[in-house]
Design a protein around this motif. Structure first.
Motif, PDB file in Angstrom:
ATOM      1  N   ALA A  64       0.835  -1.206   0.000  1.00 45.16           N
ATOM      2  CA  ALA A  64       0.000   0.000   0.000  1.00 45.16           C
ATOM      3  C   ALA A  64       0.868   1.254   0.000  1.00 45.16           C
ATOM      4  CB  ALA A  64      -0.901   0.001   1.232  1.00 45.16           C
ATOM      5  N   TYR A  65       0.509   2.213  -0.850  1.00 45.81           N
ATOM      6  CA  TYR A  65       1.240   3.477  -0.935  1.00 45.81           C
ATOM      7  C   TYR A  65       0.266   4.639  -1.004  1.00 45.81           C
ATOM      8  CZ  TYR A  65       6.080   1.978  -1.475  1.00 45.81           C
ATOM      9  OH  TYR A  65       7.336   1.497  -1.241  1.00 45.81           O
ATOM     10  N   SER A  66       0.402   5.595  -0.096  1.00 41.91           N
ATOM     11  CA  SER A  66      -0.426   6.794  -0.158  1.00 41.91           C
ATOM     12  C   SER A  66      -0.117   7.565  -1.439  1.00 41.91           C
ATOM     13  CB  SER A  66      -0.170   7.692   1.051  1.00 41.91           C
ATOM     14  OG  SER A  66      -0.649   7.093   2.230  1.00 41.91           O
ATOM     15  N   ILE A  67      -1.135   8.202  -1.977  1.00 43.25           N
ATOM     16  CA  ILE A  67      -1.000   8.905  -3.245  1.00 43.25           C
ATOM     17  C   ILE A  67      -0.634  10.358  -2.992  1.00 43.25           C
ATOM     18  CG2 ILE A  67      -2.171   9.539  -5.387  1.00 43.25           C
ATOM     19  CD1 ILE A  67      -4.107   7.146  -4.786  1.00 43.25           C
ATOM     20  N   VAL A  68       0.449  10.806  -3.614  1.00 39.03           N
ATOM     21  CA  VAL A  68       0.921  12.180  -3.474  1.00 39.03           C
ATOM     22  C   VAL A  68       0.166  13.124  -4.415  1.00 39.03           C
ATOM     23  CG1 VAL A  68       2.896  13.716  -3.866  1.00 39.03           C
ATOM     24  CG2 VAL A  68       3.234  11.500  -2.743  1.00 39.03           C
ATOM     25  N   SER A  69      -0.127  12.664  -5.601  1.00 39.18           N
ATOM     26  CA  SER A  69      -0.715  13.518  -6.630  1.00 39.18           C
ATOM     27  C   SER A  69      -2.159  13.882  -6.323  1.00 39.18           C
ATOM     28  CB  SER A  69      -0.622  12.825  -7.996  1.00 39.18           C
ATOM     29  OG  SER A  69      -0.994  11.464  -7.899  1.00 39.18           O
ATOM     30  N   ALA A  70      -2.653  14.872  -7.048  1.00 40.72           N
ATOM     31  CA  ALA A  70      -4.029  15.334  -6.865  1.00 40.72           C
ATOM     32  C   ALA A  70      -4.977  14.493  -7.714  1.00 40.72           C
ATOM     33  CB  ALA A  70      -4.139  16.803  -7.273  1.00 40.72           C
ATOM     34  N   PRO A  71      -6.248  14.408  -7.328  1.00 46.63           N
ATOM     35  CA  PRO A  71      -7.213  13.612  -8.088  1.00 46.63           C
ATOM     36  C   PRO A  71      -7.356  14.048  -9.542  1.00 46.63           C
ATOM     37  CG  PRO A  71      -8.098  14.121  -5.929  1.00 46.63           C
ATOM     38  CD  PRO A  71      -6.844  14.936  -6.088  1.00 46.63           C
ATOM     39  N   TYR A  72      -7.038  15.313  -9.830  1.00 43.38           N
ATOM     40  CA  TYR A  72      -7.189  15.809 -11.195  1.00 43.38           C
ATOM     41  C   TYR A  72      -5.910  15.668 -12.029  1.00 43.38           C
ATOM     42  CZ  TYR A  72      -5.555  19.752  -8.364  1.00 43.38           C
ATOM     43  OH  TYR A  72      -4.870  20.543  -7.461  1.00 43.38           O
ATOM     44  N   ASP A  73      -4.817  15.198 -11.441  1.00 36.42           N
ATOM     45  CA  ASP A  73      -3.588  14.997 -12.204  1.00 36.42           C
ATOM     46  C   ASP A  73      -3.745  13.811 -13.156  1.00 36.42           C
ATOM     47  OD1 ASP A  73      -2.085  17.082 -11.134  1.00 36.42           O
ATOM     48  OD2 ASP A  73      -1.378  15.865  -9.448  1.00 36.42           O
ATOM     49  N   GLU A  74      -3.059  13.875 -14.283  1.00 38.18           N
ATOM     50  CA  GLU A  74      -3.123  12.779 -15.239  1.00 38.18           C
ATOM     51  C   GLU A  74      -2.173  11.641 -14.875  1.00 38.18           C
ATOM     52  OE1 GLU A  74      -2.503  14.334 -19.134  1.00 38.18           O
ATOM     53  OE2 GLU A  74      -4.401  15.441 -19.168  1.00 38.18           O
ATOM     54  N   HIS A  75      -1.293  11.881 -13.912  1.00 38.42           N
ATOM     55  CA  HIS A  75      -0.350  10.859 -13.468  1.00 38.42           C
ATOM     56  C   HIS A  75      -0.659  10.476 -12.019  1.00 38.42           C
ATOM     57  CE1 HIS A  75       1.443  14.724 -12.139  1.00 38.42           C
ATOM     58  NE2 HIS A  75       1.746  14.010 -11.059  1.00 38.42           N
ATOM     59  N   LEU A  76       0.007   9.444 -11.530  1.00 36.66           N
ATOM     60  CA  LEU A  76      -0.018   9.078 -10.120  1.00 36.66           C
ATOM     61  C   LEU A  76       1.393   9.255  -9.574  1.00 36.66           C
ATOM     62  CD1 LEU A  76      -2.141   5.789 -10.200  1.00 36.66           C
ATOM     63  CD2 LEU A  76      -2.902   8.061  -9.483  1.00 36.66           C
ATOM     64  N   GLU A  77       1.505   9.836  -8.388  1.00 37.35           N
ATOM     65  CA  GLU A  77       2.823  10.043  -7.787  1.00 37.35           C
ATOM     66  C   GLU A  77       2.854   9.424  -6.395  1.00 37.35           C
ATOM     67  OE1 GLU A  77       5.886  13.687  -6.566  1.00 37.35           O
ATOM     68  OE2 GLU A  77       4.438  13.959  -8.184  1.00 37.35           O
ATOM     69  N   PHE A  78       4.025   8.849  -6.068  1.00 36.42           N
ATOM     70  CA  PHE A  78       4.191   8.160  -4.790  1.00 36.42           C
ATOM     71  C   PHE A  78       5.542   8.516  -4.181  1.00 36.42           C
ATOM     72  CE2 PHE A  78       1.561   5.616  -7.624  1.00 36.42           C
ATOM     73  CZ  PHE A  78       0.425   5.413  -6.857  1.00 36.42           C
ATOM     74  N   PHE A  79       5.633   8.388  -2.855  1.00 35.63           N
ATOM     75  CA  PHE A  79       6.818   8.734  -2.077  1.00 35.63           C
ATOM     76  C   PHE A  79       7.219   7.489  -1.294  1.00 35.63           C
ATOM     77  CE2 PHE A  79       8.261  11.557   1.747  1.00 35.63           C
ATOM     78  CZ  PHE A  79       9.587  11.438   1.364  1.00 35.63           C
ATOM     79  N   SER A  80       8.468   7.055  -1.455  1.00 35.35           N
ATOM     80  CA  SER A  80       8.856   5.768  -0.875  1.00 35.35           C
ATOM     81  C   SER A  80      10.166   5.832  -0.104  1.00 35.35           C
ATOM     82  CB  SER A  80       9.004   4.720  -1.988  1.00 35.35           C
ATOM     83  OG  SER A  80       9.395   3.459  -1.462  1.00 35.35           O
ATOM     84  N   ILE A  81      10.224   5.033   0.941  1.00 38.24           N
ATOM     85  CA  ILE A  81      11.468   4.790   1.656  1.00 38.24           C
ATOM     86  C   ILE A  81      12.039   3.469   1.139  1.00 38.24           C
ATOM     87  CG2 ILE A  81      10.356   3.511   3.536  1.00 38.24           C
ATOM     88  CD1 ILE A  81      12.373   4.787   5.441  1.00 38.24           C
ATOM     89  N   VAL A  82      13.344   3.322   1.194  1.00 45.32           N
ATOM     90  CA  VAL A  82      13.986   2.065   0.810  1.00 45.32           C
ATOM     91  C   VAL A  82      14.207   1.242   2.079  1.00 45.32           C
ATOM     92  CG1 VAL A  82      15.998   0.969  -0.231  1.00 45.32           C
ATOM     93  CG2 VAL A  82      15.140   3.139  -1.155  1.00 45.32           C
ATOM     94  N   VAL A  83      13.615   0.070   2.118  1.00 45.55           N
ATOM     95  CA  VAL A  83      13.767  -0.823   3.256  1.00 45.55           C
ATOM     96  C   VAL A  83      14.884  -1.808   2.949  1.00 45.55           C
ATOM     97  CG1 VAL A  83      12.650  -2.536   4.735  1.00 45.55           C
ATOM     98  CG2 VAL A  83      11.322  -0.615   3.809  1.00 45.55           C
ATOM     99  N   ASP A  84      15.917  -1.825   3.752  1.00 43.95           N
ATOM    100  CA  ASP A  84      17.034  -2.745   3.537  1.00 43.95           C
ATOM    101  C   ASP A  84      16.533  -4.193   3.503  1.00 43.95           C
ATOM    102  OD1 ASP A  84      18.862  -0.684   3.482  1.00 43.95           O
ATOM    103  OD2 ASP A  84      19.383  -0.849   5.606  1.00 43.95           O
ATOM    104  N   GLY A  85      16.762  -4.852   2.381  1.00 44.49           N
ATOM    105  CA  GLY A  85      16.325  -6.234   2.258  1.00 44.49           C
ATOM    106  C   GLY A  85      14.834  -6.400   2.088  1.00 44.49           C
TER     107      GLY A  85
END
Length: 269
Positions: A64-85
């Motif tokens: 599951a990833y929270s959505i950064v972008s706005a509902p009216y954007d034509e793209h989807l944007e996400f913000f992620s941390i890198v989990v070791d392994g």
């Protein structure tokens, strides 16, 4: 998951905030995908697996990833941390422009302003990548109409982890929100907090400690009042749990059947 439950999307943009630790990415968006600011999407990446049931040599891992972008954007944007392994981010981190990622056709979650009646002050308290849904919320014009103050708190360990700071502070120059910001000085209150460094202009300490000492309210210039305030929490599960208990002692509670609340929390861990 059945293939008719998700779409195949293409990664179109990747930005590294902290090498090996934090990054953001955008994907194409299926025209039928709908969401409300604050909701999350289930993303899938293909992981090599010689024992995959379909004989493809790979299986899809979902998170599951929270959505950064706005509902009216034509793209989807996400913000992620890198989990070791990490089973998921170890594959996600390898993706670049042109690569494929899978998106569940349904958006999920209740971390939205619809979770409670409109108040006067909207507090968005986040740590790390928990900032993501609040960026989408800030891009909702209705939220700017509904609240007198929008207080966004982002707690990180070091200054380099303050992703999207330029975006938030740059809303004054945004082609759509610039006029709103100019016409409503003091409406948007952005409070970065850094726990392991002292940085001029930023708060220092965990959000719980800043609330207990009164420093958060003092810096915001707004009281954390359960009558006026509506609070949204997203971030590290321990932080969210600690804040829920602290805020409960101050009169904040999630909505229950037949009883509107003033606190919204996302639970997808």
């Amino acid at each position: 998951m059945s293939a008719d439950k998700y779409t195949s999307e293409t990664v179109t943009w990747v930005k590294t905030w902290v090498p090996g630790k934090l990054f953001s990415f955008r994907t194409t968006r299926d025209q039928g995908f709908r969401f409300v600011p604050g909701q999350f999407a289930r993303l899938g990446v293909a992981k090599p697996d010689p024992l995959a049931a379909d004989g493809s040599g790979a299986r899809i891992v979902w998170r599951a990833y929270s959505i950064v972008s706005a509902p009216y954007d034509e793209h989807l944007e996400f913000f992620s941390i890198v989990v070791d392994g990490g089973e998921f981010t170890s594959e996600l981190e390898k993706l670049g422009e042109g690569d494929t990622i899978y998106v569940d056709k349904t958006a999920f979650g209740f971390l939205t302003t619809a979770a409670f009646p409109t108040g006067k002050d909207l507090w968005m308290l986040s740590s790390g990548t928990g900032l993501a849904p609040f960026l989408s919320v800030l891009m909702d014009l209705q939220v700017w109409d509904d609240y007198e103050h929008l207080i966004l708190v982002h707690s990180v360990r070091t200054a380099e982890e303050l992703a999207y700071r330029d975006t938030i502070e740059g809303l004054a120059a945004h082609p759509y929100f610039g006029e709103i910001v100019a016409a409503n000085p003091g409406k948007l209150i952005y409070l970065p907090s850094i726990t392991r460094e002292i940085v001029p202009g930023a708060l220092n300490g965990r959000i719980t400690a800043l609330i207990e000492t009164g420093e958060l309210e003092s810096r915001a210039g707004v009281r954390l009042d359960p009558e006026r305030g509506r609070v949204m929490l997203c971030g590290n599960p321990d932080m969210v749990s600690d804040l829920r208990h602290l805020l409960a002692s101050r009169g904040f509670a999630a909505s229950r059947r037949g009883k509107p609340g003033n606190l919204a929390v996302e639970n997808y861990w």
